[in-house]
Design a protein around this motif. Structure first.
Motif, PDB file in Angstrom:
ATOM      1  N   ALA A 177     -41.503 -54.948  -9.005  1.00 59.00           N
ATOM      2  CA  ALA A 177     -42.569 -54.011  -9.363  1.00 59.00           C
ATOM      3  C   ALA A 177     -42.100 -53.176 -10.552  1.00 59.00           C
ATOM      4  CB  ALA A 177     -42.910 -53.104  -8.195  1.00 59.00           C
ATOM      5  N   VAL A 178     -42.971 -53.031 -11.549  1.00 60.15           N
ATOM      6  CA  VAL A 178     -42.691 -52.168 -12.699  1.00 60.15           C
ATOM      7  C   VAL A 178     -43.469 -50.876 -12.512  1.00 60.15           C
ATOM      8  CG1 VAL A 178     -42.888 -51.883 -15.194  1.00 60.15           C
ATOM      9  CG2 VAL A 178     -42.250 -54.107 -14.237  1.00 60.15           C
ATOM     10  N   ARG A 179     -42.786 -49.737 -12.548  1.00 59.33           N
ATOM     11  CA  ARG A 179     -43.414 -48.441 -12.296  1.00 59.33           C
ATOM     12  C   ARG A 179     -43.053 -47.459 -13.408  1.00 59.33           C
ATOM     13  NH1 ARG A 179     -44.954 -48.781  -6.947  1.00 59.33           N
ATOM     14  NH2 ARG A 179     -43.712 -50.137  -5.594  1.00 59.33           N
ATOM     15  N   THR A 180     -43.971 -46.535 -13.668  1.00 56.17           N
ATOM     16  CA  THR A 180     -43.652 -45.405 -14.542  1.00 56.17           C
ATOM     17  C   THR A 180     -43.279 -44.173 -13.715  1.00 56.17           C
ATOM     18  OG1 THR A 180     -46.018 -44.897 -14.658  1.00 56.17           O
ATOM     19  CG2 THR A 180     -45.081 -46.191 -16.448  1.00 56.17           C
ATOM     20  N   ASP A 181     -43.773 -44.123 -12.486  1.00 53.91           N
ATOM     21  CA  ASP A 181     -43.437 -43.027 -11.576  1.00 53.91           C
ATOM     22  C   ASP A 181     -42.891 -43.619 -10.278  1.00 53.91           C
ATOM     23  OD1 ASP A 181     -44.474 -40.761 -13.157  1.00 53.91           O
ATOM     24  OD2 ASP A 181     -46.415 -41.729 -12.804  1.00 53.91           O
ATOM     25  N   TYR A 182     -41.903 -42.943  -9.727  1.00 57.13           N
ATOM     26  CA  TYR A 182     -41.304 -43.423  -8.477  1.00 57.13           C
ATOM     27  C   TYR A 182     -41.528 -42.383  -7.387  1.00 57.13           C
ATOM     28  CZ  TYR A 182     -37.824 -44.898  -5.078  1.00 57.13           C
ATOM     29  OH  TYR A 182     -37.197 -45.288  -3.919  1.00 57.13           O
ATOM     30  N   ALA A 190     -34.069 -39.634 -15.911  1.00 51.36           N
ATOM     31  CA  ALA A 190     -33.021 -38.924 -15.164  1.00 51.36           C
ATOM     32  C   ALA A 190     -33.524 -38.392 -13.820  1.00 51.36           C
ATOM     33  CB  ALA A 190     -32.459 -37.780 -16.008  1.00 51.36           C
ATOM     34  N   ASP A 191     -34.741 -37.866 -13.789  1.00 51.41           N
ATOM     35  CA  ASP A 191     -35.258 -37.335 -12.520  1.00 51.41           C
ATOM     36  C   ASP A 191     -35.417 -38.439 -11.482  1.00 51.41           C
ATOM     37  OD1 ASP A 191     -35.325 -34.800 -13.571  1.00 51.41           O
ATOM     38  OD2 ASP A 191     -37.481 -34.828 -14.019  1.00 51.41           O
ATOM     39  N   THR A 192     -35.964 -39.571 -11.916  1.00 52.82           N
ATOM     40  CA  THR A 192     -36.132 -40.712 -11.007  1.00 52.82           C
ATOM     41  C   THR A 192     -34.784 -41.220 -10.514  1.00 52.82           C
ATOM     42  OG1 THR A 192     -38.229 -41.396 -11.983  1.00 52.82           O
ATOM     43  CG2 THR A 192     -36.953 -43.088 -10.851  1.00 52.82           C
ATOM     44  N   ILE A 193     -33.826 -41.312 -11.421  1.00 50.03           N
ATOM     45  CA  ILE A 193     -32.488 -41.787 -11.060  1.00 50.03           C
ATOM     46  C   ILE A 193     -31.862 -40.864 -10.019  1.00 50.03           C
ATOM     47  CG2 ILE A 193     -30.134 -42.056 -11.971  1.00 50.03           C
ATOM     48  CD1 ILE A 193     -31.521 -43.053 -14.608  1.00 50.03           C
ATOM     49  N   ARG A 194     -31.989 -39.558 -10.224  1.00 53.51           N
ATOM     50  CA  ARG A 194     -31.433 -38.597  -9.269  1.00 53.51           C
ATOM     51  C   ARG A 194     -32.127 -38.717  -7.907  1.00 53.51           C
ATOM     52  NH1 ARG A 194     -33.054 -34.443 -11.489  1.00 53.51           N
ATOM     53  NH2 ARG A 194     -34.727 -33.932 -10.018  1.00 53.51           N
ATOM     54  N   GLU A 195     -33.455 -38.797  -7.919  1.00 55.29           N
ATOM     55  CA  GLU A 195     -34.202 -38.897  -6.668  1.00 55.29           C
ATOM     56  C   GLU A 195     -33.848 -40.168  -5.904  1.00 55.29           C
ATOM     57  OE1 GLU A 195     -38.250 -38.619  -7.876  1.00 55.29           O
ATOM     58  OE2 GLU A 195     -38.030 -36.581  -8.660  1.00 55.29           O
ATOM     59  N   PHE A 196     -33.742 -41.283  -6.615  1.00 55.47           N
ATOM     60  CA  PHE A 196     -33.404 -42.548  -5.955  1.00 55.47           C
ATOM     61  C   PHE A 196     -31.998 -42.478  -5.362  1.00 55.47           C
ATOM     62  CE2 PHE A 196     -31.590 -46.828  -5.950  1.00 55.47           C
ATOM     63  CZ  PHE A 196     -32.558 -47.537  -5.246  1.00 55.47           C
ATOM     64  N   SER A 197     -31.059 -41.932  -6.117  1.00 55.60           N
ATOM     65  CA  SER A 197     -29.675 -41.843  -5.642  1.00 55.60           C
ATOM     66  C   SER A 197     -29.559 -40.962  -4.408  1.00 55.60           C
ATOM     67  CB  SER A 197     -28.773 -41.307  -6.755  1.00 55.60           C
ATOM     68  OG  SER A 197     -28.779 -42.163  -7.880  1.00 55.60           O
ATOM     69  N   GLU A 198     -30.347 -39.880  -4.373  1.00 56.81           N
ATOM     70  CA  GLU A 198     -30.310 -38.978  -3.213  1.00 56.81           C
ATOM     71  C   GLU A 198     -31.029 -39.572  -2.006  1.00 56.81           C
ATOM     72  OE1 GLU A 198     -31.997 -35.394  -4.710  1.00 56.81           O
ATOM     73  OE2 GLU A 198     -30.195 -34.805  -5.822  1.00 56.81           O
ATOM     74  N   ARG A 199     -32.146 -40.258  -2.269  1.00 50.21           N
ATOM     75  CA  ARG A 199     -32.943 -40.814  -1.166  1.00 50.21           C
ATOM     76  C   ARG A 199     -32.307 -42.073  -0.605  1.00 50.21           C
ATOM     77  NH1 ARG A 199     -34.980 -42.377   2.638  1.00 50.21           N
ATOM     78  NH2 ARG A 199     -37.191 -42.605   3.212  1.00 50.21           N
TER      79      ARG A 199
END
Length: 326
Positions: free
Chosen positions: A36-41, A58-67
């Protein structure tokens, strides 16, 4: 695997990073993955994430790493990440690099331009281009030297450098520069319109679709890539696959694709040197033939199969990093 690719460029964007995300989706789906290609996660579950842009995502990367701290993350380093954002916005950009199990660089010299502590994570991937339906220069009219510049008009691309160089060639030259691309803002639009009005050797064509771009390359003898920074421009892949000779600014992003011995470099923002090279191409068939031979030699390194194999290598390394016992 179920893979999410995140790119800041929206579905209607013709930006290179959107094209990269969609191409990778197709390559990975051909290997059996669900992508899946997304602009928002929004915390959608997946087995692995690929994030384009260390800073913009960067925000998406941080959120994914934390979740999902136990799931692999691949971060793709763009030219602005490497040559601007890691210095201008070091905290989020370097945090993204640190969070990733694998970093993807898009040219061979990226390792020298990122912090040493991240180099062991780096996988080099050359972006591919499909087999062209027409080849560069195949529709050139005798006695002409058409030069194409392809890409969004923006500061990083130094998009009008070839136009300004065309003002400096001798009066008897038949050089014409055609530029295809969407302006980044109103200022760039006005600059392109004004240059088209004032410079009889320059035409701004606006944003073209894929068949129109292929036709532009077919009627051109030469491509100019004048960027001041590049993470590894896909237009290099397209030109090499089409056998279209290139004149390129002397920056790591171009040298990392064309090689240090490539004969068609000019100093960044130096329109006088570029004008001399363009006129040399026009008046020296042997030089043009040498440039064409070099891009033809490089074409095999820009195939979809080569790119797919590099992607699979990155996936395997990322999975191993979070599950070393497997």
């Amino acid at each position: 695997m179920n893979i999410t690719i995140v790119t800041p460029a929206g579905p209607d964007s013709k930006a290179g990073n959107r094209a990269t995300a969609v191409r990778w989706q197709q390559l990975l789906e051909a290997s059996g993955h669900e992508v899946a290609v997304r602009t928002d996660y929004h915390d959608e579950p997946c087995d692995l994430m690929i994030a384009l842009h260390a800073w913009r995502s960067a925000d998406t990367i941080r959120e994914f790493s934390e979740r999902w701290p136990d799931k692999p993350l691949i971060v793709v380093l763009t030219g602005t990440d490497i040559y601007h954002h890691q210095f201008e916005y070091p905290e989020p950009t370097l945090a993204s690099m640190a969070s990733a199990q694998v970093l993807i660089g898009l040219h061979d010299l990226v390792a020298w331009d990122i912090p040493e502590r991240f180099r062991s994570k780096l996988v080099t991937l050359r972006q591919s281009a499909p087999q062209p339906t027409v080849y560069g220069g195949s529709k050139v009219e005798p006695g002409q030297l058409n030069v194409c510049v392809i890409g969004h008009l923006r500061d990083e691309k130094d998009s009008l450098r070839a136009a300004w160089a065309s003002r400096l060639v001798p009066e008897d030259s038949r050089i014409i520069v055609s530029c295809a691309g969407k302006p980044h803002n109103g200022e760039w639009r006005q600059k392109a319109l004004q240059e088209s009005k004032d410079n009889p050797r320059f035409h701004w064509l606006g944003e073209l679709d894929k068949p129109q771009l292929e036709n532009l390359m077919a009627v051109s003898s030469l491509m100019v890539i004048s960027s001041v920074m590049e993470g590894g421009a896909n237009v290099v892949s397209e030109a090499c696959r089409a056998g279209l000779p290139i004149l390129a600014s002397d920056i790591p992003g171009n040298r990392g694709l064309l090689g240090k011995e490539y004969p068609g470099y000019f100093p960044v923002k130096d329109e006088a040197s570029l004008a001399n090279l363009m006129y040399r191409v026009e008046t020296n068939p042997e030089f043009l033939a040498e440039l064409r031979a070099r891009v033809n030699e490089l074409a095999a390194s820009f195939t979809p199969e080569q790119e797919r194999q590099s992607l699979e290598k990155a996936l395997a390394l990322a999975m191993d990093a979070v599950s070393p016992e497997v």
